[in-house]
Design a protein around this motif. Structure first.
Motif, PDB file in Angstrom:
ATOM      1  N   PHE A  26      30.022  30.916  20.391  1.00 54.98           N
ATOM      2  CA  PHE A  26      31.425  30.516  20.549  1.00 54.98           C
ATOM      3  C   PHE A  26      31.705  29.375  19.579  1.00 54.98           C
ATOM      4  O   PHE A  26      30.780  28.788  19.000  1.00 54.98           O
ATOM      5  CB  PHE A  26      31.748  30.104  21.985  1.00 54.98           C
ATOM      6  CG  PHE A  26      30.925  28.948  22.507  1.00 54.98           C
ATOM      7  CD1 PHE A  26      31.292  27.622  22.239  1.00 54.98           C
ATOM      8  CD2 PHE A  26      29.793  29.167  23.273  1.00 54.98           C
ATOM      9  CE1 PHE A  26      30.538  26.563  22.721  1.00 54.98           C
ATOM     10  CE2 PHE A  26      29.029  28.110  23.762  1.00 54.98           C
ATOM     11  CZ  PHE A  26      29.403  26.801  23.476  1.00 54.98           C
ATOM     12  N   LEU A  34      38.530  25.212  24.513  1.00 59.21           N
ATOM     13  CA  LEU A  34      37.825  26.445  24.855  1.00 59.21           C
ATOM     14  C   LEU A  34      37.453  26.385  26.327  1.00 59.21           C
ATOM     15  O   LEU A  34      36.794  25.434  26.770  1.00 59.21           O
ATOM     16  CB  LEU A  34      36.566  26.605  24.003  1.00 59.21           C
ATOM     17  CG  LEU A  34      35.629  27.749  24.421  1.00 59.21           C
ATOM     18  CD1 LEU A  34      36.277  29.104  24.134  1.00 59.21           C
ATOM     19  CD2 LEU A  34      34.271  27.646  23.727  1.00 59.21           C
ATOM     20  N   THR A 227      35.874  32.050  27.128  1.00 60.29           N
ATOM     21  CA  THR A 227      34.615  32.783  27.107  1.00 60.29           C
ATOM     22  C   THR A 227      34.167  32.972  28.549  1.00 60.29           C
ATOM     23  O   THR A 227      34.007  31.991  29.283  1.00 60.29           O
ATOM     24  CB  THR A 227      33.530  32.021  26.322  1.00 60.29           C
ATOM     25  OG1 THR A 227      33.878  32.002  24.938  1.00 60.29           O
ATOM     26  CG2 THR A 227      32.172  32.694  26.471  1.00 60.29           C
ATOM     27  N   ALA A 234      27.772  36.349  27.440  1.00 54.14           N
ATOM     28  CA  ALA A 234      29.230  36.359  27.276  1.00 54.14           C
ATOM     29  C   ALA A 234      29.724  37.790  27.403  1.00 54.14           C
ATOM     30  O   ALA A 234      29.412  38.640  26.563  1.00 54.14           O
ATOM     31  CB  ALA A 234      29.610  35.778  25.921  1.00 54.14           C
ATOM     32  N   GLN A 237      35.456  37.493  25.473  1.00 54.10           N
ATOM     33  CA  GLN A 237      35.927  36.350  24.705  1.00 54.10           C
ATOM     34  C   GLN A 237      37.269  36.711  24.072  1.00 54.10           C
ATOM     35  O   GLN A 237      37.357  37.667  23.309  1.00 54.10           O
ATOM     36  CB  GLN A 237      34.917  35.957  23.624  1.00 54.10           C
ATOM     37  CG  GLN A 237      33.605  35.417  24.203  1.00 54.10           C
ATOM     38  CD  GLN A 237      32.581  35.071  23.140  1.00 54.10           C
ATOM     39  OE1 GLN A 237      32.138  35.931  22.390  1.00 54.10           O
ATOM     40  NE2 GLN A 237      32.209  33.799  23.083  1.00 54.10           N
TER      41      GLN A 237
END
Length: 541
Positions: A26, A34, A227, A234, A237
């Motif tokens: 990420f 984020l 995310t 993950a 996203q």
């Protein structure tokens, strides 16, 4: 677009032979937030701690890359030495964790904990650092910042302690702020204030923010991109609006579905003709507290009156410090009120003594917010549940007790084999079910639930609320449901009592209150609840 402030690529974390984080990538840019979301055990905190060089677990091996870009230069955090990390942590990366009570040093004043970082990372003199600390406390909205410089953490409320943590994290104008569940234990209005505070500081300083949470409602308020982590990987996203409007992974859809939202469920319908089980009249509680300026007397509950009908639920809501938990403590004998009465099915709950008091106490049970703190870590689950059985002589003999323990575990949806486990071997949801089983062991008529679902993941919380509804229907239980989450209160409550500064400001049937709140404070609480769909922020258009 400029280089990301933090870029993580192929991050893996192995502890012993087991890989915990599986190739997560990420990035977050300047002035961007984020959101990293997932349930407990999904690897959220572990991933970010490993990416920022703060993971200190025996036998942990971290691979991949994590690059911090900015002034005075670019730093690779994975594999960085202790000296490099000391210059980065607190200086270029600020941290705000979930529980400020354990993050702050109880032996140092608030001012000293802020000046430490400034003296270390910015080479300020003590006088310069104190001046900057005062500016920071004012910037985070702490009342009377000059006096608070000399306060200790225990002299502040939870929301005030979290503001201090933000001041410490932002003291050196970091390039990256890591906020790990910073609002989970806060009421909705304080949560909204903390979110707005971080936004303002981010706008003023250009800091990039990584916000970790299990609550998609909070993530929807703060994040630009999301995310979603599950089991250390993950699974999705995307931008925050895409995640909310068009979730691609079933797990993301499950998290969205489980999230309680105002208006998503109607209040339950119960027997309106039932007789009152609990009647409270004129309850008044005062106690002494020590403050930076000396001892003062707090009026925690003010002339409070209400009743709860048998088999129904009264939701008790309000901000931290409104007196909700003090009411619960007064009804269970943990605090002695200065005035007022409380009767359970006509019997005096407060004034009873001796055998009469013991018999009444068995009819009232209390479930706390933190099941790990309320369960003895040295006792097996079965022994914890057996304690009220022995005290109240409800199951005589070992065989009868083990049979009853198994019945109680089954009642709350756990297998009988859990009786031989210790609290640390259970998840948060399982521990709360054990706490509920122990509360039910005394066969109570009234169950006081003091933020009993506040610390749980949204999916676990949804299952717990379903369990409570089922038990109320099957056993005819009466609930006093204390909570700061109004969406949960709407789902569970027949009537709602709104407290502010220890006094009732609104007391009405739940359906009426949520449809048309009359008091401005109730409207403010409802306005602070995260919306079902994220609002488009003006500074992001």
């Amino acid at each position: 677009m400029s280089a990301p402030t933090l870029a993580v690529r192929g991050l893996r974390v192995r502890i012993g032979a087991r890989e915990i984080v599986h190739g997560v990538s990420f990035e977050v840019h300047r002035e961007q937030t984020l959101g990293i979301v997932g349930e407990s055990g999904s690897g959220k905190s572990l991933t970010v701690l490993a990416a920022t060089g703060l993971l200190d677990a025996p036998g942990a091996v971290v691979t991949g890359t994590s690059t911090l870009t900015g002034s005075p230069g670019t730093v690779e955090l994975v594999g960085a030495g202790a000296r490099t990390l000391r210059t980065v942590h607190g200086g270029r990366i600020g941290f705000v964790f979930q529980d400020p009570g354990t993050s702050l040093n109880p032996l140092l004043t608030v001012g000293r904990q802020i000046t430490e970082s400034l003296e270390t990372h910015r080479n300020m003199t003590r006088r310069q650092a104190q001046g900057r600390a005062l500016e920071l406390l004012a910037a985070v909205g702490l009342p009377d910042p000059q006096a608070r410089l000399h306060s200790y953490p225990h002299q502040l409320s939870g929301g005030q302690r979290q503001r201090v943590m933000i001041a410490i994290a932002m003291a050196c104008d970091p390039e990256l702020l890591v906020a790990d569940e910073p609002t989970t234990a806060l009421d909705v209005t304080t949560q909204a204030q903390i979110i707005e505070l971080v936004r303002d500081l981010q706008r003023d300083t250009g800091t990039a923010v990584v916000w970790i949470s299990h609550d998609l409602g909070v993530i929807g308020q703060v994040a630009d991109d999301v995310t979603v982590l599950r089991d250390g990987a993950a699974v999705e996203q995307a931008s925050v609006l895409r995640v909310f409007d068009h979730p691609q992974h079933p797990y993301t859809a499950e998290l969205l579905e489980a999230r309680p939202v105002i208006g998503s469920s109607a209040p339950p319908v119960g027997d309106t003709d039932a007789e009152p089980l609990l009647v409270v009249d004129g309850l008044d509680v005062r106690f002494d507290v020590h403050t930076p300026v000396g001892r003062t007397r707090v009026h925690a509950v003010r002339d409070l009156s209400f009743s709860v009908r048998r088999g129904r639920t009264l939701g008790l809501v309000g901000e931290s410090g409104s007196g909700k938990s003090t009411v619960a403590a007064a009804l269970t004998g943990l605090v002695r009120p200065d005035a007022g009465t409380a009767t359970l099915d006509g019997a005096d709950l407060i004034g009873a003594r001796g055998a009469a008091a013991r018999a009444l106490r068995r009819r009232v049970a209390l479930v706390f917010q933190d099941p790990f703190a309320s369960l003895n870590p040295r006792m097996r689950v079965g022994d914890s549940i057996a304690e009220p059985l022995r005290v109240h002589r409800l199951a005589r003999g070992r065989t009868a007790r083990r049979r009853r323990i198994a019945e109680l575990l089954e009642l709350v949806g756990l297998p009988a084999v859990f009786a031989d486990r210790y609290p640390h071997e259970l998840s948060g949801g399982e521990r709360q079910r054990v706490s509920l089983a122990r509360a039910l062991a005394g066969e109570p008529e009234l169950l006081i639930l003091d933020e009993a679902t506040a610390s749980l993941d949204v999916s676990v919380q949804a299952r717990m609320l379903g369990l409570l509804s089922r038990l109320q229907s099957e056993l005819g239980l009466t609930y006093l449901f204390i909570a700061h989450d109004l969406a949960v209160v709407q789902r569970m409550s027949h009537e709602v009592l709104v407290l502010r500064d220890g006094a009732a400001v609104e007391y009405r049937p739940a359906a009426e209150l949520f449809a048309a709140p009359e008091h401005e404070y109730t409207r403010a609480l409802l306005a602070a609840v995260p919306p079902q769909r994220p609002r488009v922020r003006a500074d992001r258009r």
